[in-house]
Design an enzyme around this catalytic site. Structure first.
Site, PDB file in Angstrom:
ATOM      1  N   ASP A   1      -2.099   0.406  -3.116  1.00 24.09           N
ATOM      2  CA  ASP A   1      -0.691   0.152  -2.839  1.00 24.09           C
ATOM      3  C   ASP A   1      -0.104   1.231  -1.916  1.00 24.09           C
ATOM      4  O   ASP A   1      -0.381   2.424  -2.078  1.00 24.09           O
ATOM      5  CB  ASP A   1       0.054   0.169  -4.188  1.00 24.09           C
TER       6      ASP A   1
ATOM      7  N   HIS B   1       2.265 -11.377  -1.832  1.00 20.68           N
ATOM      8  CA  HIS B   1       3.365 -11.494  -2.788  1.00 20.68           C
ATOM      9  C   HIS B   1       4.663 -10.830  -2.306  1.00 20.68           C
ATOM     10  O   HIS B   1       5.669 -10.899  -2.993  1.00 20.68           O
ATOM     11  CB  HIS B   1       2.934 -10.892  -4.130  1.00 20.68           C
ATOM     12  N   ASP B   2       4.594 -10.155  -1.158  1.00 19.11           N
ATOM     13  CA  ASP B   2       5.791  -9.495  -0.628  1.00 19.11           C
ATOM     14  C   ASP B   2       6.420 -10.237   0.553  1.00 19.11           C
ATOM     15  O   ASP B   2       7.489  -9.853   1.022  1.00 19.11           O
ATOM     16  CB  ASP B   2       5.449  -8.072  -0.159  1.00 19.11           C
TER      17      ASP B   2
ATOM     18  N   GLU C   1      -3.117  -0.841   1.663  1.00 15.69           N
ATOM     19  CA  GLU C   1      -1.900  -1.531   2.101  1.00 15.69           C
ATOM     20  C   GLU C   1      -1.157  -0.608   3.057  1.00 15.69           C
ATOM     21  O   GLU C   1      -0.705   0.471   2.660  1.00 15.69           O
ATOM     22  CB  GLU C   1      -0.989  -1.871   0.909  1.00 15.69           C
TER      23      GLU C   1
ATOM     24  N   ASP D   1      -5.847  -3.611  -8.297  1.00 18.50           N
ATOM     25  CA  ASP D   1      -4.777  -2.964  -7.550  1.00 18.50           C
ATOM     26  C   ASP D   1      -4.678  -1.524  -8.053  1.00 18.50           C
ATOM     27  O   ASP D   1      -4.698  -1.298  -9.265  1.00 18.50           O
ATOM     28  CB  ASP D   1      -3.451  -3.697  -7.818  1.00 18.50           C
TER      29      ASP D   1
HETATM   30  C1  GLC Z   1       3.766  -2.614  -2.443  1.00 14.22           C
HETATM   31  C2  GLC Z   1       3.645  -3.848  -3.300  1.00 14.22           C
HETATM   32  C3  GLC Z   1       5.025  -4.312  -3.668  1.00 14.22           C
HETATM   33  C4  GLC Z   1       5.696  -3.219  -4.458  1.00 14.22           C
HETATM   34  C5  GLC Z   1       5.688  -1.895  -3.702  1.00 14.22           C
HETATM   35  C6  GLC Z   1       6.005  -0.751  -4.592  1.00 14.22           C
HETATM   36  O1  GLC Z   1       4.354  -2.872  -1.233  1.00 14.22           O
HETATM   37  O2  GLC Z   1       2.893  -4.825  -2.637  1.00 14.22           O
HETATM   38  O3  GLC Z   1       5.014  -5.509  -4.380  1.00 14.22           O
HETATM   39  O4  GLC Z   1       7.004  -3.564  -4.760  1.00 14.22           O
HETATM   40  O5  GLC Z   1       4.424  -1.617  -3.149  1.00 14.22           O
HETATM   41  O6  GLC Z   1       4.933  -0.487  -5.452  1.00 14.22           O
END
Ligand code: GLC
Length: 533
Positions: A204, A329-330, A267, A102
């Protein structure tokens, strides 16, 4: 030539997301770690997944469970050591499994030395590495931007009298991506890991990197109502997805292309037309895979999913490779969203659509969203906006390995509670039950890897009737029809081009081997993969 030979690994392989804190604890402190993941390397091999993406394992004050990084080139002591990481990489590569790290470039932790320098004074050399602005005329924040986690996206630094921007927690200050020094520093972080031999990055919140230079106010969202997250009060017209982000992505791509055969997944939560821009203005100028989360946000409805697939396929640029995701995970687990009876269909959909699938750990055994008692809540999102369903703990609970105490995850009490179904719903128990979800996944993965039609072939919509969605995957002489009944009533489907073939995989094992003659009968909740040639 076989299509499989012309495809890259990240096109034909399946990616599996591991949330390290919750996968396997080797030390008995209730938190998963790298040695725990190493212990499970054979599981990935057994399941057939070929790439593992690790959510962040770097040093971090853990305000956002690792997405607040204080050192990009080290490992958090609770999760292990750099030796462990090297060992994991070795063990995965030995099994021909790739490792994806990541990368969190939008923000650091406020405990990162860059930020600690930056906040010292207005003329500190690191000051411009972050986004600072004077208070507005009334002394408040410079503009109306909201943090994704609720409240203003600006925090006053009383020492220097300026505000800094944070798209997430105030402990996650946003880097200033207009500054070339920031870019160079992050490219060096990437090179550090790529030189080690990691196979790529999941980046991210990629669409957040660049914000409007003039810091203009975002317009209000007329659709916002009580009960929706605070962040959605405004339309993020100026605080993310700005045109200049594509130049940054292009530079980032050049860095990974200094190395052979590496991957960037971005992402990006955006509508399809904006999402596909991240493939780049021209081939190889964008990310390889802009994460497509639309199966997560689209209602589980055959008409809507069929439409989504067509829209997405139609929007892809000529060289753009598709990809699909059911959970992470979100987001609430797939089981919580569509119910137990549809889990076989979800597996079939994810693994037979055209494009790279990313699985979320535990979905292969149908893990549920676990109810978290208030004294066990961990996620800052839940603390900041309680009770509106934005908390992410339920989908981050320990992997259920066996029926022993703590589901075989840890000898001590896990950091999040284990699902109440763990005594039956666990890897060990399901691994000899041919008709349950786990072996269904395994069989489907094996077939997908073997059949060019499934991992690389063309996609053709065949039809939708009520809750039945049918499509065809084909490569040369080999073709499959996938028929998914997303509702609970039986459906008979007649196509102008009658469907004849043999059921190869079915949610109901009794139908495997059945010869299909038109019309096609599909029971409620049933899914069929039919070899037609
Ligand atoms: C992304 C991650 C999430 C995190 C956010 C801030 O969306 O997947 O878990 O809280 O970024 O880094």
């Amino acid at each position: 030539m076989e299509v499989s030979h012309t495809l890259k690994w990240w096109q034909k392989d399946i990616i599996y997301q591991v949330y390290p804190r919750s996968f396997k604890d080797s030390t008995g402190n209730g938190i998963g770690d790298l040695p725990g993941i190493i212990e499970k390397a054979d599981y990935f091999k057994w399941l057939g997944v070929k790439a593992v993406w690790l959510s962040p394992v770097y040093p971090s004050p853990m305000k956002d469970f690792g997405y607040d990084i204080s050192d990009y080139r080290a490992i958090h002591p609770t999760l292990g050591t750099m030796e462990n990481l090297d060992h994991l990489l070795h063990e995965l590569h030995k099994r021909e499994i790739k490792l994806i790290m990541d990368l969190v470039p939008n923000h650091t932790s406020d405990a990162h030395e860059w930020f600690m320098e930056a906040r010292k004074s207005k003329d500190n050399p690191k000051r411009d590495w972050y986004i600072w602005a004077d208070p507005s005329d009334d002394g408040g924040p410079p503009n109306n931007w909201r943090s994704e986690f609720g409240g203003s996206a600006w925090e006053l630094d009383s020492h220097t009298g300026q505000y800094y921007c944070h798209s997430f927690l105030k402990e996650q200050p946003d880097l200033n991506w207009y500054n070339p020094e920031v870019r160079e520093a992050m490219w060096d972080v990437m090179r550090f890991w790529l030189k080690k031999g990691v196979d790529g990055f999941r980046v991210d919140v990629l669409w957040y990197l660049i914000k409007d230079k003039l810091l203009r106010n975002n317009p209000p969202n007329p659709e916002w109502h009580e009960g929706m997250p605070d962040h959605d009060k405004l339309i993020a017209a100026f605080s993310n997805d700005q045109p200049e982000v594509h130049d940054v992505v292009e530079e980032m791509r050049r860095v990974v292309d200094e190395f052979t055969d590496r991957l960037i997944i971005g992402e990006i939560y955006l509508p399809v037309d904006k999402l596909v821009m991240y493939y780049g203005k021209e081939p190889n100028a964008g990310v390889h895979l802009p994460f497509n989360f639309h199966l997560v946000s689209t209602e589980w409805d055959a008409q809507q999913i069929n439409q989504l697939v067509s829209t997405y396929e139609g929007a892809l640029p000529a060289e753009g490779w598709p990809n699909w995701v059911l959970g992470n995970h979100d987001k609430a687990r797939i089981k919580a969203r569509i119910g137990k009876d549809q889990l076989f269909n979800a597996a079939l959909l994810l693994l037979t659509l055209r494009g790279t699938p990313t699985m979320y750990y535990g979905d292969e055994i149908g893990m549920e969203d676990v109810e978290i008692p208030s004294e066990k809540i961990q996620d800052p999102r839940e603390f900041r906006e309680p009770g509106i369903g934005v908390g992410r703990d339920p989908q981050r609970t320990p992997m259920q390995w066996d029926g022993s105490k703590n589901a075989g995850f840890s000898n001590d009490e896990p950091w999040l509670p284990v699902g109440s179904d763990y005594q039956t719903n666990n890897v060990k128990n399901l691994s000899d039950k041919p008709h349950e979800l786990l072996l269904f996944y395994r069989k489907l993965i094996a077939l997908r890897q073997k059949e060019p039609a499934l991992h690389g072939g063309s996609y053709h919509p065949v039809g939708v009737k009520d809750q039945l969605m049918c499509y065809k995957r084909q490569y040369k002489e080999t073709a499959f029809i996938i028929a998914l009944n997303m509702g609970n009533t039986d459906i008979s489907f007649t196509h102008s081009n009658p469907i004849h073939g043999v059921v190869e995989i079915a949610s109901n094992h009794k139908r495997v081997g059945e010869k299909i003659k038109s019309p096609l009968h599909v029971k409620g909740n049933e899914g069929l993969l039919i070899r037609i040639s």
